[in-house]
Write a protein that holds these residues in place. Structure first.
Motif, mmCIF file in Angstrom:
data_model
loop_
_atom_site.group_PDB
_atom_site.id
_atom_site.type_symbol
_atom_site.label_atom_id
_atom_site.label_comp_id
_atom_site.label_asym_id
_atom_site.label_seq_id
_atom_site.Cartn_x
_atom_site.Cartn_y
_atom_site.Cartn_z
ATOM 1 N N PHE A 194 0.867 -1.184 0.000
ATOM 2 C CA PHE A 194 0.000 0.000 0.000
ATOM 3 C C PHE A 194 0.901 1.231 0.000
ATOM 4 C CE2 PHE A 194 -2.972 2.728 2.790
ATOM 5 C CZ PHE A 194 -3.550 3.304 1.678
ATOM 6 N N ASN A 195 0.756 2.056 -1.033
ATOM 7 C CA ASN A 195 1.749 3.120 -1.213
ATOM 8 C C ASN A 195 1.543 4.352 -0.321
ATOM 9 O OD1 ASN A 195 -0.397 4.223 -2.565
ATOM 10 N ND2 ASN A 195 0.542 4.144 -4.594
ATOM 11 N N GLU A 196 0.709 4.197 0.698
ATOM 12 C CA GLU A 196 0.646 5.238 1.739
ATOM 13 C C GLU A 196 1.455 4.846 2.976
ATOM 14 O OE1 GLU A 196 -0.470 8.268 1.639
ATOM 15 O OE2 GLU A 196 -1.280 8.145 -0.391
ATOM 16 N N ILE A 197 2.094 3.680 2.946
ATOM 17 C CA ILE A 197 2.926 3.265 4.093
ATOM 18 C C ILE A 197 4.320 3.836 3.859
ATOM 19 C CG2 ILE A 197 3.822 1.304 5.415
ATOM 20 C CD1 ILE A 197 1.272 -0.175 4.845
ATOM 21 N N ASP A 218 -0.487 2.774 -7.644
ATOM 22 C CA ASP A 218 -1.593 2.139 -6.931
ATOM 23 C C ASP A 218 -1.703 0.704 -7.429
ATOM 24 O OD1 ASP A 218 -2.171 4.566 -5.716
ATOM 25 O OD2 ASP A 218 -3.612 5.142 -7.260
ATOM 26 N N GLY A 219 -1.472 -0.256 -6.547
ATOM 27 C CA GLY A 219 -1.716 -1.654 -6.905
ATOM 28 C C GLY A 219 -0.519 -2.427 -7.402
ATOM 29 N N GLU A 220 0.643 -1.817 -7.538
ATOM 30 C CA GLU A 220 1.849 -2.516 -7.997
ATOM 31 C C GLU A 220 1.542 -3.399 -9.206
ATOM 32 O OE1 GLU A 220 3.848 -5.269 -5.341
ATOM 33 O OE2 GLU A 220 5.782 -4.424 -5.803
ATOM 34 N N LEU A 221 1.139 -2.750 -10.309
ATOM 35 C CA LEU A 221 0.645 -3.478 -11.477
ATOM 36 C C LEU A 221 1.668 -4.427 -12.089
ATOM 37 C CD1 LEU A 221 -1.580 -0.888 -13.372
ATOM 38 C CD2 LEU A 221 -2.309 -3.059 -12.389
ATOM 39 N N ASN A 222 2.963 -4.143 -11.933
ATOM 40 C CA ASN A 222 3.955 -5.073 -12.503
ATOM 41 C C ASN A 222 4.483 -6.061 -11.459
ATOM 42 O OD1 ASN A 222 5.536 -3.351 -11.069
ATOM 43 N ND2 ASN A 222 7.098 -3.067 -12.647
ATOM 44 N N GLY A 223 3.913 -6.031 -10.257
ATOM 45 C CA GLY A 223 4.323 -6.989 -9.236
ATOM 46 C C GLY A 223 5.685 -6.700 -8.642
ATOM 47 N N ASN A 224 6.422 -5.795 -9.253
ATOM 48 C CA ASN A 224 7.747 -5.405 -8.773
ATOM 49 C C ASN A 224 7.904 -3.910 -8.962
ATOM 50 O OD1 ASN A 224 9.246 -7.982 -8.179
ATOM 51 N ND2 ASN A 224 8.590 -8.397 -10.285
ATOM 52 N N ALA A 225 7.474 -3.166 -7.951
ATOM 53 C CA ALA A 225 7.681 -1.721 -8.004
ATOM 54 C C ALA A 225 9.188 -1.487 -7.966
ATOM 55 C CB ALA A 225 6.993 -1.072 -6.818
ATOM 56 N N LEU A 226 9.637 -0.291 -7.718
ATOM 57 C CA LEU A 226 11.079 -0.038 -7.715
ATOM 58 C C LEU A 226 11.674 -0.604 -6.430
ATOM 59 C CD1 LEU A 226 11.319 3.486 -9.360
ATOM 60 C CD2 LEU A 226 10.846 1.257 -10.358
ATOM 61 N N MET A 264 -6.967 5.517 7.007
ATOM 62 C CA MET A 264 -7.137 4.554 5.906
ATOM 63 C C MET A 264 -7.181 3.142 6.467
ATOM 64 S SD MET A 264 -4.148 6.316 3.572
ATOM 65 C CE MET A 264 -3.314 7.108 4.959
ATOM 66 N N THR A 265 -8.077 2.315 5.934
ATOM 67 C CA THR A 265 -8.065 0.900 6.297
ATOM 68 C C THR A 265 -7.640 0.097 5.080
ATOM 69 O OG1 THR A 265 -10.436 0.814 5.835
ATOM 70 C CG2 THR A 265 -9.766 1.005 8.135
ATOM 71 N N VAL A 266 -6.980 -1.019 5.339
ATOM 72 C CA VAL A 266 -6.466 -1.854 4.260
ATOM 73 C C VAL A 266 -7.297 -3.132 4.220
ATOM 74 C CG1 VAL A 266 -4.437 -2.977 3.302
ATOM 75 C CG2 VAL A 266 -4.170 -0.910 4.679
ATOM 76 N N GLY A 267 -8.085 -3.290 3.172
ATOM 77 C CA GLY A 267 -8.878 -4.504 2.990
ATOM 78 C C GLY A 267 -8.067 -5.522 2.217
#
Lengths: 398, 398
Positions: free
Chosen positions: A290-293, A321-329, A359-362
């Protein structure tokens, strides 16, 4: 007489212990098919009469000398606890009877005191990790025991296992720094993790050029079929930007603003959970991605194990949002956090708080489940901490 | 001689029309079981030899005098178009043969010219709606014909059908202002809607105190069981805040910053779609309820019908992400928009552009489907307008 006197001497501390000090909070540990089940045991003593709770369920019983007995009824099952009080705590046997089972089981139990909150100033720990874990496990031995209010300054390796010098220290898959044992944290409490620093400590990150399958429709999947080649990014800490090291044609001048975050913040999951790999997530936190952490955020996690057992890892220099490539930087990180414990507070979901947002993380198997979990968790937060009624919660969430 | 001369006089304009002007773009309308199918027909003429496209499929044929013939092959089907050219356009019959069908069908077709883009300055239209539509239909008669570059200043009623004076003008369910016929817009084009003004025009909004079922888990559902009572909000346009008119106990001092948005921006859906109710959404836009569709944003929608047929409605004074109560702060609105048309551009999803972000709107039966649609749409955008390769798209999206 001497013998009798000796008996009195011997008995006195036990009686004092029982009457003066067994009241209050304990960590109860019960054996369930070879697995330790930890719960909070709270006792009140009135003469020889005992009452209290295990978690949120009521018990009653008695104390006679060094012998303690209490009964827990839940549904059709009855657990009769019998044990002995000693200077080390309490231990004994349970007789577990259940309508559906032909003969009672007789597992063992023990209980030990939770230390009271330490007095004196909080401490700052400099922790240099020497090993990294690839499971959010309750059985990994704690690397450090810390107290509420304490601060830990440490580092994490990247998702592939490489440290700040580029040395691969462990097989990949989000290896974690920790677990940190937080004194006084008990099942049913909340662990508070304030992220004081989440900073880069090297000048490169790894990524790829694919999109994870579950985010692709068939047409886009065909277009993206050659993806998942490695991509290295240069991290310019001075300018605060990231750029591909060998940029492809149309990304020659492409830079992105760095915003370091932790993909993983976790406590050890509760009883019944085989230790999940560090790619997994759940109510215990974990690989939330979650990119707010980010630095400045506070993460709240429901404690399920004594000491909470905090893990941190999977740093990203930046993530969509969502780490679409599964490997952010993916990169190693310098991390400093301060912990605290809120006693007796049920949390349905991990929570994240910034200076502007709650924010809550579902986390769920489908986005629908995740949405429902996040919404319910936010409802619970507004009820617990803002005293809103169901009607008021809906008005605020709409 | 006179008769022969008359024949020449009569033939000349047809020949001139065929040779001089049938080249270029037409709107082709074909009858399919009583439903009009509109597609773009583009013709090139070389002597009597005809080539071109219907949508993205190739055709070839011939023109002799006022008679036009061309053939479209797609899969196992062959459509043989025969028709007559007149001053009004072209019309005729298709012989549709398909391997799977025993006897050919013979539907009618016609084609008319799309007017060239108007020269001269764009116009500003003051449009006062007198009726509102509850379906995104291609058969509702246009309320106004406008040109690319034109601006329309108008109003919308709230989701319940009430106007700026609080007068209920129509049954609820997101009644729409429009449809506006945008000249030159053809199937396969993109309609551009720049929202110059999205402003409140009254001082109250309606909402409720429930959470929609699909966002609830069972435990939260039990808690919220008494929801969906009406809530009225006061909109303070001076201060730019909303507050409940009769605030419940814990929301006595609760105010929210107003951020007016349009829940619905739509074009008429394409062939084969029975007109959807204005609570629905899809590739045509519709009830997207996306809280970035605010003043200053630009919405891009794929045109499926001649004239696009633009609808606007469902204004919210403010809405959270996802409209969790199904009724954000519903209110009437003052709206001004400027339209433009981008010819020949396939869009998989609606697009929204602000001064800082490009955004695609994924609309599907599940959140998974919606995510896949939004991701694919963003990939298409990055490819079309930023010339990125699949690999580069993944790098940017990760």
């Amino acid at each position: 007489m001497l013998k009798h006197a000796a008996l009195i001497v011997c008995l006195t501390p036990v009686v004092l212990l029982a009457q003066g000090t067994i009241a209050g909070d304990w960590v109860l540990t019960q054996d369930v098919y070879g697995n330790p089940l930890h719960r909070k045991l709270t006792l009140t003593l009135d003469g020889e009469s005992l009452s209290g709770t295990i978690g949120r369920q009521k018990i009653d019983g008695s104390v006679k000398g060094s012998t303690i007995r209490f009964t827990l009824k839940s549904g059709d099952a009855i657990d009769e606890f019998t044990g002995t009080i000693s200077a080390d705590g309490m231990a004994g046997t349970i007789v577990h009877s259940d309508k559906g089972e032909p003969s009672p089981q007789k597992p063992s139990w023990s209980a030990h005191r939770v230390p009271p909150r330490r007095t004196g100033p909080p401490q700052r720990h400099e922790f240099v990790p020497t090993a990294f874990h690839r499971q959010f496990s309750a059985t990994n031995p704690p690397v450090l025991r810390i107290w509420p209010g304490d601060t830990v300054h440490t580092t994490t390796v990247d998702a592939g296992g490489s440290d700040e010098k580029g040395v691969t220290r462990v097989l990949g898959g989000n290896p974690e720094t920790g677990p940190f044992f937080v004194e006084t944290a008990m099942p049913g409490d909340v662990l508070v993790v304030r992220l004081n620093r989440v900073r880069l400590n090297r000048d490169w990150a790894i990524s790829d050029d694919g999109i994870v399958g579950r985010a692709l429709d068939p047409e886009f999947a065909v277009k993206m079929k050659d993806g998942f080649k490695n991509v290295r990014w240069h991290l310019d800490r001075q300018l605060g930007v990231a750029r591909p090291e060998n940029p492809p044609e149309h990304l020659k001048n492409f830079t992105l603003p760095i915003r370091p975050m932790l993909g993983c913040v976790a406590v050890a999951p509760g009883f019944g959970s085989a230790p999940p790999p560090t790619g997994d997530s759940g109510r215990f936190g974990g690989n939330m991605d979650f990119n707010e952490i980010v630095e400045g955020a506070t993460v709240y996690l429901p404690v399920s194990q004594p000491g909470a057992l905090l893990y941190v890892g999977d740093g990203h220099a930046l993530q969509g949002d969502g780490e679409l490539n599964g490997n952010a930087l993916e990169t190693s990180m310098e991390v400093e956090f301060t912990v605290d414990v809120i006693p007796n507070k049920p949390l349905m979901t991990p929570r994240v708080e910034s200076s502007t947002h709650i924010m809550t993380v579902g986390l769920g198997g489908t986005l629908e489940d995740a949405l429902r979990a996040a919404t319910a968790g936010m409802g619970q937060w507004l009820e617990q901490d803002y005293n809103l009624t169901p009607s008021e919660i809906a008005m605020v969430l709409g």
